[in-house]
Scaffold this active site. Structure first.
Site, PDB file in Angstrom:
ATOM      1  N   PRO A 130     -26.402 -22.911  38.683  1.00 24.57           N
ATOM      2  CA  PRO A 130     -27.138 -24.111  38.262  1.00 24.57           C
ATOM      3  C   PRO A 130     -28.643 -23.898  38.172  1.00 24.57           C
ATOM      4  O   PRO A 130     -29.348 -24.701  37.563  1.00 24.57           O
ATOM      5  CB  PRO A 130     -26.781 -25.146  39.334  1.00 24.57           C
ATOM      6  CG  PRO A 130     -26.306 -24.358  40.506  1.00 24.57           C
ATOM      7  CD  PRO A 130     -25.683 -23.133  39.946  1.00 24.57           C
TER       8      PRO A 130
ATOM      9  N   ASP B 219     -21.794 -25.926  12.503  1.00 17.79           N
ATOM     10  CA  ASP B 219     -21.649 -26.643  13.770  1.00 17.79           C
ATOM     11  C   ASP B 219     -22.952 -27.309  14.190  1.00 17.79           C
ATOM     12  O   ASP B 219     -24.043 -26.858  13.836  1.00 17.79           O
ATOM     13  CB  ASP B 219     -21.247 -25.668  14.891  1.00 17.79           C
ATOM     14  CG  ASP B 219     -19.787 -25.292  14.811  1.00 17.79           C
ATOM     15  OD1 ASP B 219     -19.025 -26.009  14.154  1.00 17.79           O
ATOM     16  OD2 ASP B 219     -19.413 -24.260  15.411  1.00 17.79           O
TER      17      ASP B 219
END
Length: 245
Positions: free
Chosen positions: A89, A169
């Site tokens: 993280p 995308d």
């Protein structure tokens, strides 16, 4: 491409790798993978891979020895040094640009952690990249690694059925993707925009570009600031902004 994944829970990953696009990519020999349980490399008689942190504090910390030994073993015979990616993280926020960068590599090694964190020597002396998939904490790095791997594998040549899919995308162009419609043209009174049925490819392209700008402006305006817009794009954007005033 070959991918090694260091994990304490290999069973979490096998199902994902043997389904959908990832399974098809393996069948086409576009990539291979190896799941490495780094507990197998522990020299502790109880096969422990974690210990209490020096200085005190809550939780347990992954010890360096099993992870160092695992990475060194699987990379010692490789012709080129692989990217060693720590899922964490605290890492670099993951995005499509990073996926495109990693898709150019021949070898990737992912380290999936658990518990309170990693011994700092793993970060400083073993890995080449630290990646975070978002500002939240998961119980382990496996889910994050699977998300990264999926986004990378789909970019490899001939993995997707339609080779035009990936370049269009969201985030690949710098903007969010335009809306999509399919049959029927009229569903419960909800109709497909007429322009998409017109067959006029130039008008369809302009409509999609406008809708892409609109969606990005409404949902992720910060993306526009980092994207180079054409003169026509800026005119469309000015119209959107004025309509909001």
């Amino acid at each position: 491409m070959h991918i090694d994944i260091l994990t304490l829970f290999p069973e979490m990953i096998e199902g994902v790798f043997n389904s959908s696009i990832l399974k098809k990519a393996q069948d086409k020999n576009k990539f291979s993978y190896n799941l490495v349980n780094f507990r197998d490399y522990s020299v502790n008689k109880h096969k422990k891979v974690d210990d209490y942190p020096y200085g005190g504090g809550a939780g347990m910390v992954l010890t360096p020895q099993p992870i160092f030994d695992a990475v060194e073993t699987i990379t010692k015979e490789k012709s080129s040094k692989p990217r060693v990616i720590l899922m964490c993280p605290q890492g670099e926020p993951y995005n499509q640009k990073k996926a495109e960068e990693l898709a150019k590599e021949e070898n990737l090694v992912f380290i999936c952690g658990h518990y309170e964190g990693y011994d700092e020597r793993i970060r400083k002396h073993l890995v080449t990249d630290e990646i975070s998939i978002g500002d939240y904490v998961l119980t382990g790095g496996e889910l994050g690694a699977m998300a990264v791997i999926d986004s990378v594998i789909r970019l490899l040549p001939d993995v997707l059925g339609n080779q035009e899919s990936a370049p269009e995308d969201s985030f690949t162009t710098g903007l969010l993707e335009y809306p999509h419609y399919t049959r029927p043209a009229d569903f419960r009174g909800l109709k497909v925009p007429d322009i998409l049925l017109s067959g006029d490819h130039a008008k369809i392209y302009n409509w999609r570009r406008k809708e892409s700008l609109k969606r990005t402006y409404e949902r992720r305006p910060e993306l526009i600031n980092s994207h180079t817009l054409s003169e026509e794009d800026n005119k469309l954007l000015d119209t959107l902004i004025k309509s909001d005033e």
